[in-house]
Design a protein around this motif. Structure first.
Motif, PDB file in Angstrom:
ATOM      1  N   GLN A   1      24.421  16.174  37.101  1.00  4.62           N
ATOM      2  CA  GLN A   1      23.141  15.503  36.736  1.00  4.62           C
ATOM      3  C   GLN A   1      23.051  15.165  35.169  1.00  4.62           C
ATOM      4  N   GLY A   2      24.459  15.060  34.920  1.00  6.05           N
ATOM      5  CA  GLY A   2      24.582  14.489  33.277  1.00  6.05           C
ATOM      6  C   GLY A   2      25.180  15.556  32.510  1.00  6.05           C
ATOM      7  N   ALA A   3      24.125  16.115  31.834  1.00 11.58           N
ATOM      8  CA  ALA A   3      24.419  17.168  30.969  1.00 11.58           C
ATOM      9  C   ALA A   3      24.623  18.664  31.745  1.00 11.58           C
ATOM     10  N   THR A   4      24.135  18.811  32.945  1.00 10.14           N
ATOM     11  CA  THR A   4      24.311  19.852  33.587  1.00 10.14           C
ATOM     12  C   THR A   4      24.852  19.538  35.089  1.00 10.14           C
ATOM     13  N   ILE A   5      25.393  20.622  35.672  1.00 10.34           N
ATOM     14  CA  ILE A   5      25.841  20.798  37.136  1.00 10.34           C
ATOM     15  C   ILE A   5      25.023  21.480  37.862  1.00 10.34           C
ATOM     16  N   GLU A   6      24.409  21.135  38.888  1.00  6.52           N
ATOM     17  CA  GLU A   6      23.650  21.827  39.949  1.00  6.52           C
ATOM     18  C   GLU A   6      24.442  22.350  41.109  1.00  6.52           C
ATOM     19  N   TYR A   7      24.582  23.789  41.512  1.00  6.87           N
ATOM     20  CA  TYR A   7      25.435  24.416  42.419  1.00  6.87           C
ATOM     21  C   TYR A   7      24.549  25.051  43.412  1.00  6.87           C
ATOM     22  N   GLU A   8      24.673  25.028  44.430  1.00  9.68           N
ATOM     23  CA  GLU A   8      24.193  25.976  45.561  1.00  9.68           C
ATOM     24  C   GLU A   8      25.322  26.682  45.993  1.00  9.68           C
ATOM     25  N   ILE A   9      25.293  28.096  46.057  1.00 15.37           N
ATOM     26  CA  ILE A   9      26.417  29.052  46.311  1.00 15.37           C
ATOM     27  C   ILE A   9      25.993  29.892  47.682  1.00 15.37           C
ATOM     28  N   ALA A  10      26.700  29.505  48.683  1.00 10.20           N
ATOM     29  CA  ALA A  10      26.338  30.336  49.570  1.00 10.20           C
ATOM     30  C   ALA A  10      27.165  31.749  49.643  1.00 10.20           C
ATOM     31  N   VAL A  11      26.140  32.707  49.611  1.00 10.21           N
ATOM     32  CA  VAL A  11      26.806  34.260  49.299  1.00 10.21           C
ATOM     33  C   VAL A  11      26.358  34.922  50.609  1.00 10.21           C
ATOM     34  N   GLY A  12      25.986  34.500  51.761  1.00 15.35           N
ATOM     35  CA  GLY A  12      25.720  35.175  52.759  1.00 15.35           C
ATOM     36  C   GLY A  12      24.199  36.009  52.898  1.00 15.35           C
ATOM     37  N   MET A  13      23.421  35.292  52.104  1.00 16.13           N
ATOM     38  CA  MET A  13      21.940  35.790  52.101  1.00 16.13           C
ATOM     39  C   MET A  13      21.048  34.680  52.510  1.00 16.13           C
ATOM     40  N   ALA A  14      19.876  34.665  52.927  1.00 15.57           N
ATOM     41  CA  ALA A  14      19.048  33.782  53.407  1.00 15.57           C
ATOM     42  C   ALA A  14      18.813  32.433  52.568  1.00 15.57           C
ATOM     43  N   GLU A  15      18.841  32.523  51.366  1.00 17.96           N
ATOM     44  CA  GLU A  15      18.944  31.706  50.499  1.00 17.96           C
ATOM     45  C   GLU A  15      20.346  31.456  49.596  1.00 17.96           C
ATOM     46  N   PRO A  16      20.506  30.232  49.471  1.00 16.43           N
ATOM     47  CA  PRO A  16      21.890  30.250  48.558  1.00 16.43           C
ATOM     48  C   PRO A  16      21.549  30.439  47.129  1.00 16.43           C
ATOM     49  N   LEU A  17      22.472  31.011  46.309  1.00 15.82           N
ATOM     50  CA  LEU A  17      22.094  31.014  44.943  1.00 15.82           C
ATOM     51  C   LEU A  17      22.061  29.599  44.234  1.00 15.82           C
ATOM     52  N   ARG A  18      21.225  29.334  43.356  1.00 18.97           N
ATOM     53  CA  ARG A  18      21.280  28.341  42.638  1.00 18.97           C
ATOM     54  C   ARG A  18      21.672  28.656  41.214  1.00 18.97           C
ATOM     55  N   VAL A  19      22.604  27.550  40.800  1.00 20.01           N
ATOM     56  CA  VAL A  19      23.312  27.835  39.551  1.00 20.01           C
ATOM     57  C   VAL A  19      23.208  26.636  38.690  1.00 20.01           C
ATOM     58  N   VAL A  20      23.003  26.681  37.582  1.00 22.12           N
ATOM     59  CA  VAL A  20      23.014  25.369  36.561  1.00 22.12           C
ATOM     60  C   VAL A  20      24.029  25.655  35.811  1.00 22.12           C
ATOM     61  N   ALA A  21      25.071  24.880  35.677  1.00 21.03           N
ATOM     62  CA  ALA A  21      25.939  25.203  34.567  1.00 21.03           C
ATOM     63  C   ALA A  21      26.050  23.855  33.660  1.00 21.03           C
ATOM     64  N   LEU A  22      26.579  24.085  32.428  1.00 24.82           N
ATOM     65  CA  LEU A  22      26.456  22.972  31.473  1.00 24.82           C
ATOM     66  C   LEU A  22      27.743  22.321  31.741  1.00 24.82           C
ATOM     67  N   ARG A  23      27.797  20.793  31.614  1.00 28.42           N
ATOM     68  CA  ARG A  23      28.975  20.071  32.107  1.00 28.42           C
ATOM     69  C   ARG A  23      29.525  19.689  30.817  1.00 28.42           C
ATOM     70  N   LYS A  24      30.954  19.477  30.876  1.00 27.07           N
ATOM     71  CA  LYS A  24      31.637  19.061  29.586  1.00 27.07           C
ATOM     72  C   LYS A  24      31.869  17.200  30.108  1.00 27.07           C
ATOM     73  N   VAL A  25      31.831  16.469  29.189  1.00 27.20           N
ATOM     74  CA  VAL A  25      32.376  15.046  29.589  1.00 27.20           C
ATOM     75  C   VAL A  25      33.536  14.908  30.538  1.00 27.20           C
ATOM     76  N   GLY A  26      33.552  14.300  31.751  1.00 30.20           N
ATOM     77  CA  GLY A  26      34.656  14.051  32.330  1.00 30.20           C
ATOM     78  C   GLY A  26      35.090  15.344  33.421  1.00 30.20           C
ATOM     79  N   GLU A  27      34.218  16.243  33.166  1.00 30.47           N
ATOM     80  CA  GLU A  27      34.502  17.379  34.106  1.00 30.47           C
ATOM     81  C   GLU A  27      33.945  17.216  35.544  1.00 30.47           C
ATOM     82  N   PRO A  28      34.965  17.232  36.550  1.00 33.38           N
ATOM     83  CA  PRO A  28      34.413  17.141  37.789  1.00 33.38           C
ATOM     84  C   PRO A  28      33.598  18.421  38.279  1.00 33.38           C
TER      85      PRO A  28
END
Lengths: 349, 295
Positions: free
Chosen positions: A294-321
């Motif tokens: 999302q520019g400054a951040t990356i939003e993740y959904e992580i499937a951990v075997g629960m009803a809802e996935p985990l939502r994670v917002v990680a800071l993103r460095k420039v150029g980082e995939p």
């Protein structure tokens, strides 16, 4: 002593119990927001304070005076309606002057006070326009000027930004907050928008089904939600089922829990979760289900075997995939102290 | 031009096209006969035949010079004006009551308002004769038996009877436009008014009444027009010697069979009625300027 006190207000419309024992106190000169989804009773509570709704039980006290039985026209309570409720047959100046004319204030004083009120909301140039020829933002300012010109003890605003488009909304919110601080009037807002509540208020009362769920400073409520409902309503949150063993949360023992062993719920904000390399160790193990830079951040959904996935917002460095979808990862809390352990989950009332 | 494209334009067209059938109907069955009738006032008619080449304004000029015509017009005017105002005063509470009522009560009020329209005005006028008339009329009998009066009141065959009859018969035309506006009004405006310190009564006169000005004047224009041109009520309730412009049009055309005079008076009746209605509408629009700026 608090300036406004709503004490144990209850109200039913037919079989529907809209307010179920609400108590709210607001200090002089501060801004309180009643926050909750539509139908939670927040507008009814505000209308009770204005006298439009007669409570079945409970007291309404303003400035130490019990006004529960006072009719609306005898209360010194300014009210800004969701639709602004400007009188379409009166121009802007006459709308603002309405309350003064009713009180038979002299012509000269009325004119002076109307001019001052219109200056306050920067609408002096529109004094002789009819409301139908004003924009939404201008109408809102007329409604505020109309209430403030009477110098009420308190100002009540029912979703005042609902009718405005998103772009105008934020600037009007900041303008209004400045205006209220300048006038120094005790105010209560009603909104269903938590962002608006954060921007505008000193304190927030989160409402749910006719009850007050939690009252506090907005940031305190964000950091320390008392229920899963509040956590999900203020900001975004993962509410996860966990096990408590020996005062520690099972998947991530870095998180302490001051409660007995057994099932519990963990509230953790997306920005308080971090993705680590897969492998043995504490934390939640799963795979990346979805990744959106999302520019400054990356939003993740992580499937951990629960009803809802985990939502994670990680800071993103420039150029980082972002991490590739499907890759195995381990998720841990960044700041264990910022996590909240609750006894009851999102579905219990 | 074939009829297919014309039909398509009427069914799917924009602008004036969809109104064409109605306009054609009005032209053939209203405008043409009316113009023909009015034209009779400007020609000489002898034994049921129009005398050729006798176009003249003379009959109209003669009528306008006639003092009687002006006196009839004045009576038509004030009777219509007073009964319009009386209708408004009686209709407003009913419409307000309807707006406040809920469920079955609304239906009952609506039925009560509309049901008189289902009986003919003639029947209702006769009913008023029974109620108001003579020593044995309902009103006098009641008042006499209660000992409130010693001599029967003379109501029938006076201005009062005409006003009472007109007001009652035209009441629905005033109530109906008010009903819609009062029932659908924005009640938050009244809450805003209370919140700003106005009393219930103050709110009614400062907010509710001004907001209903367009409906008030729609009703006034409608009731004025039907009262000004009504000839049944003045004839039946005003008695044999009571006359208005509308009554004269009827008598000259149907009784005296002086079609020229009838047509001239009808011309005067219609054009003045039109002018008065325009004036009422213009005044209402002036009072409700805020309403135009919204459009």
């Amino acid at each position: 002593m608090s300036h406004i006190a709503l004490q144990d207000i209850a109200k039913s419309f037919g079989p529907v119990r809209v307010l179920d024992g609400c108590s709210v106190a607001v200090d002089k000169g501060t801004v309180m927001t009643l926050l909750g989804p539509s139908g939670c009773g927040k507008t009814t509570l505000l209308r009770t304070l204005a006298g439009f709704v007669e409570p079945d039980s409970g007291r309404v006290v303003v400035g130490g005076r019990d006004i529960t039985d006072l009719p609306p026209n005898r209360r010194q309570v300014g009210y800004v309606f969701q639709s602004y409720a400007l009188f379409p047959h009166l121009d802007v100046a006459a709308n603002v002057a309405y309350g003064l004319r009713v009180r038979r204030v002299s012509q000269a004083e009325t004119q002076a006070r109307v001019r001052k009120a219109l200056d306050l909301v920067s609408l002096s140039a529109y004094a002789d326009r009819y409301p139908a020829r004003l924009s939404g933002g201008q109408q809102q300012r007329v409604a505020i000027a109309r209430a403030l010109v009477l110098e009420p003890e308190v100002l009540l605003l029912d979703e005042p930004f609902n009718a405005l488009d998103a772009k105008l909304r934020l600037s009007m919110q900041i303008e209004l907050r400045k205006l209220i601080e300048r006038v120094g009037i005790t105010s209560i807002f009603v909104t269903h928008d938590q962002q608006e509540a954060m921007t505008l208020s000193d304190r927030v009362a989160v409402m749910r089904a006719g009850r007050i769920e939690q009252v506090g400073a907005p940031i305190d409520i964000y950091d320390r939600p008392r229920t899963a409902y509040v956590a999900a309503f203020i900001g975004r949150a993962n509410v996860l089922p966990v096990d408590i063993r020996g005062g520690r949360v099972a998947p991530d023992p870095a998180i302490a829990a001051a409660r007995a062993d057994g099932a519990a719920w963990l509230v953790v904000r997306p920005e308080n979760l971090a993705i680590e390399n897969a492998g043995e160790g504490p934390g939640w193990h799963g795979t990346v289900a979805f990744a959106t830079p999302q520019g400054a951040t990356i939003e993740y959904e992580i499937a951990v075997g629960m009803a809802e996935p985990l939502r994670v917002v990680a800071l993103r460095k420039v150029g980082e995939p972002p991490a590739a979808v499907g890759s195995p990862v381990r998720v841990r809390a960044v700041d264990p102290a910022a996590c909240v352990v609750l006894g009851e989950g999102p579905d219990s009332v | 031009m074939s009829s297919a494209p014309l039909l398509r334009r009427i069914l799917h067209g924009r602008g004036i096209w969809p109104a064409v059938p109605a306009l054609a109907y009005l032209f053939v069955f209203l405008a043409l006969p009316m113009l023909t009738l009015l034209a009779f006032g400007f020609v000489t008619i002898d034994r049921g035949r129009i005398v050729a080449d006798t176009w003249t304004l003379g009959y109209l000029e003669a009528a306008l010079a006639d003092d009687l015509v002006w006196r009839l017009m004045w009576r038509s005017f004030w009777v219509a004006a007073v009964s319009s105002v009386l209708t408004l005063l009686l209709a407003y509470p009913v419409a307000y009551l309807f707006a406040e009522a809920k469920g079955i009560w609304r239906t009952l009020i609506l039925v009560a308002v509309v049901s008189p329209l289902l009986t003919s005005a003639l029947v209702r006028a006769y009913a008023w004769i029974v109620i108001l008339g003579g020593r044995r009329g309902l009103v006098n009998q009641t008042l006499l038996s209660l000992g409130l009066i010693e001599q029967p009141l003379r109501i029938l065959n006076t201005d009062w009877a005409v006003l009472i009859g007109m007001t009652q018969i035209h009441l629905p035309f005033m109530i109906l436009p008010l009903l819609a506006v009062l029932a659908e009004r924005d009640r938050r405006l009244e809450e805003a008014s209370l919140n700003l310190g106005a009393s219930q009564t103050g709110t009614f006169f400062r907010v509710v009444v001004p907001m209903s000005v367009p409906a008030i004047f729609a009703g006034l224009a409608l009731v004025f027009a039907v009262s000004y041109t009504n000839f049944i009520v003045p004839q039946l309730l005003g008695g044999g010697s009571y006359s208005t412009l509308a009554v004269q049009v009827y008598e000259q055309t149907i009784v005296v069979l002086d079609w020229t005079r009838g047509a001239v008076l009808a011309t005067i009746l219609l054009s003045t009625c039109f002018a008065f209605v325009l004036a009422i509408v213009a005044f209402g629009n002036r009072l409700a300027r805020w309403n135009e700026s919204a459009a």
